[in-house]
Design an enzyme around this catalytic site. Structure first.
Site, PDB file in Angstrom:
ATOM      1  N   GLU A  68       0.815  -1.227   0.000  1.00 37.77           N
ATOM      2  CA  GLU A  68       0.000   0.000   0.000  1.00 37.77           C
ATOM      3  C   GLU A  68       0.846   1.274   0.000  1.00 37.77           C
ATOM      4  O   GLU A  68       0.509   2.276  -0.638  1.00 37.77           O
ATOM      5  CB  GLU A  68      -0.929  -0.007   1.233  1.00 37.77           C
TER       6      GLU A  68
ATOM      7  N   GLY B  57       2.157   7.302  -0.653  1.00 38.80           N
ATOM      8  CA  GLY B  57       2.486   7.367   0.786  1.00 38.80           C
ATOM      9  C   GLY B  57       1.337   6.878   1.639  1.00 38.80           C
ATOM     10  O   GLY B  57       0.942   5.708   1.583  1.00 38.80           O
TER      11      GLY B  57
ATOM     12  N   LYS C 198       5.525   4.634  -9.889  1.00 40.36           N
ATOM     13  CA  LYS C 198       4.232   4.621  -9.210  1.00 40.36           C
ATOM     14  C   LYS C 198       3.080   4.463 -10.203  1.00 40.36           C
ATOM     15  O   LYS C 198       2.149   3.690  -9.965  1.00 40.36           O
ATOM     16  CB  LYS C 198       4.075   5.895  -8.376  1.00 40.36           C
TER      17      LYS C 198
HETATM   18  N1  HSE Z   1      10.516  11.225  -3.092  1.00 38.75           N
HETATM   19  C1  HSE Z   1       9.159  10.804  -3.015  1.00 38.75           C
HETATM   20  C2  HSE Z   1       8.242  12.014  -3.179  1.00 38.75           C
HETATM   21  C3  HSE Z   1       8.927  10.115  -1.707  1.00 38.75           C
HETATM   22  O1  HSE Z   1       8.730  13.155  -3.176  1.00 38.75           O
HETATM   23  O2  HSE Z   1       7.046  11.847  -3.352  1.00 38.75           O
HETATM   24  C4  HSE Z   1       7.689   9.271  -1.650  1.00 38.75           C
HETATM   25  O3  HSE Z   1       7.718   8.214  -2.553  1.00 38.75           O
END
Ligand code: HSE
Length: 400
Positions: A124, A129, A200
């Site tokens: 998840e 996040g 992602k």
């Molecule tokens: N570096 C990533 C961001 C951290 O700024 O979203 C979370 O995956």
């Protein structure tokens, strides 16, 4: 009593440890049993830290301990995370991870291994996040064909673009501020060039389509070429510039990309600012669903990891259905994808019209150049016309 182990005591790992201890009673009632962190694995020592009593430096202690039911991988990267996770699953342990690199590259394989042992591989926290997005796609939006997923999937770039938008600042100085505040890494390439976001969107696309979308085949463009002048034009258009990961059905094909786009105020993600992430999921029956929240940070990310741990303990020997096959999904060639483009050029208006035909001018009061929006054309056509015009300063895709 269920025993778990945490691999990696960095930002997310220490957050997971904190949540498991801080919310102990609540977690016990959510699970219906007590959970205990039996081991924390890290190469470093943490004198005086609460993890000290359970800290180990040798992964084999965890792997060979049959009491450990769930391994929490929050180390990041592929090496040694892939070997650790694979061996844990093969040893019949469930694994929960926040590692988007691992999931984007080996997701389907690791799910298959977990299920062949009646265990779970859950992730998840790998996208968005703390925002629940993987579980909704897997478990809740199951009556729909998912026609589109569009996301602001990277907090660092959203912070930079928001600051540039609100303060008229340029990219370099805003990146430096973001680094000073700890929002951007010293080596910010993965974020600003879109390499984080593309993993992602590949994960979300794979889940939406049930087959593997190879992130290396997704068109990826970051934000490092966006300037303060681009935002001046965006303001005149009443739009904002956001880095969007997209996966969309176009005709009978699936098109995926990561690129900055001009968003109108009526777009559901227009007001997603600063380090916040936002994800729009469009189902063919339910319509638009929008998920917004903290896309990064210690406790939000750890919260998503611990929610997976709860799920994996509730379903200890029951594999959760995740439709993500190892078979590859062939994406449509991005050059065929059609949209409007905003163009800045130092060509004359008549030159622009000769090449692009009818265009809509945008006047931001910047001397020595013109700005205009094209008709809807394919990427391929746009590149040919831009080359023919030969004087393009910048171009940004216009989101419908
Ligand atoms: N570096 C990533 C961001 C951290 O700024 O979203 C979370 O995956």
């Amino acid at each position: 009593m269920i025993k778990v182990a945490i691999l990696g005591y960095g930002t997310v790992g220490s957050g997971v440890f904190e949540i498991i201890n801080e919310n102990k009673e609540l977690l016990t009632s959510n699970i219906g049993d007590e959970m205990e962190v039996k081991y924390v694995l890290d190469l470093r020592d943490f004198p005086g830290d609460p993890c000290e009593e359970v800290l180990v430096h040798d992964y084999n202690i965890i792997l060979n301990d049959p009491e450990v039911e769930v391994v929490i991988e929050v180390m990041g990267g592929l090496k040694p995370a892939y070997d650790f996770v694979k061996s844990a699953l093969e040893a019949g342990k469930s694994v929960c991870t926040s590692n988007k690199e691992l999931v984007a590259k080996y997701g389907a394989e690791l799910i298959k291994i977990a299920h062949s042992h009646n265990r779970n591989f859950l992730f998840e926290a790998a996208v968005g996040g703390g925002i629940p997005i993987i579980r909704p796609i897997n478990m809740h939006i199951t009556a729909d064909k998912i026609c589109e997923i569009t996301g602001i999937l990277n907090g660092t770039t959203n912070y930079i673009l928001t600051k540039m938008d609100k303060e008229g600042a340029d990219f370099e100085s805003t990146l430096k501020t973001a680094q000073d505040l700890g929002y951007a890494e010293r080596n910010p390439e993965a974020d600003i060039e879109g390499f984080d976001a593309v993993r992602k969107i590949a994960i979300l696309a794979s889940l939406a389509k049930g087959k593997t979308v190879d992130f290396e085949e997704i068109y990826t463009e970051g934000i490092s070429k966006i300037t303060a002048a681009d935002f001046k034009y965006a303001k005149v258009m009443g739009r904002s510039i956001k880095l969007l990961g997209k996966c969309k059905n176009e005709d009978d094909a699936v098109v995926a990309s990561v690129a900055p786009r001009l968003l109108a105020p009526d777009h559901p993600l227009y007001n997603v600012n600063d380090v916040v992430n936002g994800i729009l999921v469009r189902g063919n029956m339910v319509g638009d669903l929008v998920f917004i929240g903290s896309g990064a940070g210690k406790l939000p990310t750890a919260s998503a990891v611990v929610s997976d741990v709860v799920d994996s303990i509730r379903h200890l020997n029951v594999p959760t259905t995740i439709l993500w096959d190892e078979e590859k999904l062939e994406l449509e060639d991005f050059s065929k994808s059609r949209k409007k483009f905003f163009v800045r050029t130092d060509a004359l208006k008549e030159e622009a019209e000769t090449v692009f035909g009818a265009v809509e001018y945008v006047d931001a009061g910047i001397s020595g150049e013109i700005g205009f929006i094209t008709e809807k054309i394919s990427e391929e056509d746009f590149s040919k016309k831009a080359e023919k015009l030969g004087k393009v300063i910048s171009r940004i895709r216009v989101e419908e």
